[in-house]
Design an enzyme around this catalytic site. Structure first.
Site, PDB file in Angstrom:
ATOM      1  NE  ARG A   1     -30.084  49.597  41.993  1.00 33.24           N
ATOM      2  CZ  ARG A   1     -29.249  50.541  43.210  1.00 33.24           C
ATOM      3  NH1 ARG A   1     -28.102  50.206  43.015  1.00 33.24           N
ATOM      4  NH2 ARG A   1     -30.105  50.710  43.886  1.00 33.24           N
TER       5      ARG A   1
ATOM      6  CG  HIS B   1     -30.373  33.441  40.312  1.00 29.75           C
ATOM      7  ND1 HIS B   1     -29.963  34.669  40.996  1.00 29.75           N
ATOM      8  CD2 HIS B   1     -30.037  32.043  41.160  1.00 29.75           C
ATOM      9  CE1 HIS B   1     -29.140  34.161  42.147  1.00 29.75           C
ATOM     10  NE2 HIS B   1     -29.159  32.979  41.981  1.00 29.75           N
TER      11      HIS B   1
ATOM     12  CG  LEU C   1     -33.408  38.612  45.763  1.00 31.20           C
ATOM     13  CD1 LEU C   1     -33.536  39.304  44.762  1.00 31.20           C
ATOM     14  CD2 LEU C   1     -32.508  38.659  46.920  1.00 31.20           C
TER      15      LEU C   1
ATOM     16  CD  GLU D   1     -26.291  32.904  33.118  1.00 36.73           C
ATOM     17  OE1 GLU D   1     -26.524  34.040  33.046  1.00 36.73           O
ATOM     18  OE2 GLU D   1     -25.341  32.821  33.778  1.00 36.73           O
TER      19      GLU D   1
END
Ligand code: GRF
Length: 219
Positions: free
Chosen positions: A91, A109, A144, A175
């Site tokens: 979101r 990310h 963003l 990650e």
């Protein structure tokens, strides 16, 4: 003890890496709760298996983004979070939310930011013919995928890579290594934002994000 609340929407493999790191003593005890924006997120089972409190807060039942974010804030603050960690949380957060947690809100990310912000990064990397790919941990700001970068892990793209093989290697090789480390820095009081735009570790500005090599060197 610093308290971390993790926000998820999906598989929760980054959440699992944090749970495992805490269990193995690589991360101080800090995980205080999990919020999922989806009731069917597999990550909720991981939270339950780890004995973590979990709440589902779905956007559909709120009038608008601001009301959804206000509900998130109520739960996060009820758990007295020092840090908020986005781990596959799908979101976009309002400026009110990012301001409320300024300097204590992290995201991971799956790209070498500033390349490929937004969704479907693995396909974007292949379409662009990039030879390198990876993931970035960064502070979250209004922009963003644009907040101050902390650490970035890179790998080489192979000619035979598909979106799926790339996603898997980025998850496992990058990650799941860099996020527990960054969260450990955060809860150990080593991480901050300097001015508005640069992350700092131990008071040293990170004009370039740290790398996997820096991790090997024992940062
Ligand atoms: C990860 O690739 C993360 O970088 C991105 O969404 C994915 C979430 O995976 N933001 P998971 O839910 O942690 O398994």
């Amino acid at each position: 003890m610093k308290r971390v609340v993790v926000l998820i929407s999906g598989a929760g493999r980054n959440l699992q890496a944090l749970v495992d790191a805490e269990r193995d003593g690589k991360l101080p005890r800090c995980l205080a709760g999990v919020i999922s924006s989806r009731a069917d997120a597999a990550g909720l089972q991981r939270a339950s298996a780890a004995g973590l409190p979990a709440q589902v807060i779905t956007p559909g039942v709120f009038a608008d983004r601001a009301a959804f974010d206000a509900a998130l804030v109520r739960q996060i603050d009820a758990w007295r979070a020092d840090w908020v960690v986005l781990a596959g949380f799908m979101r976009i957060l309002t400026p009110g939310f990012t301001a409320h947690y300024a300097g204590r809100l992290l995201n991971i990310h799956p790209s070498l930011l500033p390349r490929h912000p937004g969704l479907r990064t693995h396909a974007a990397v292949r379409a662009a013919g990039d030879t390198q790919h990876g993931a970035t941990v960064h502070f979250v700001t209004e922009a963003l995928d644009g907040g101050p970068r902390i650490i970035q892990g890179a790998l080489m793209v192979r000619p035979e890579d598909t979106d799926e093989t790339l996603a898997e290697r980025v998850m496992v090789d990058v990650e799941q290594r860099i996020y527990p480390q960054a969260v450990a820095w955060a809860v150990n009081g080593r991480l901050a934002v300097q001015g508005a735009h640069v992350a700092a570790l131990d008071g040293q500005a990170l004009h370039q994000p740290l790398s996997l090599d820096d991790l090997e060197a024992g940062f």
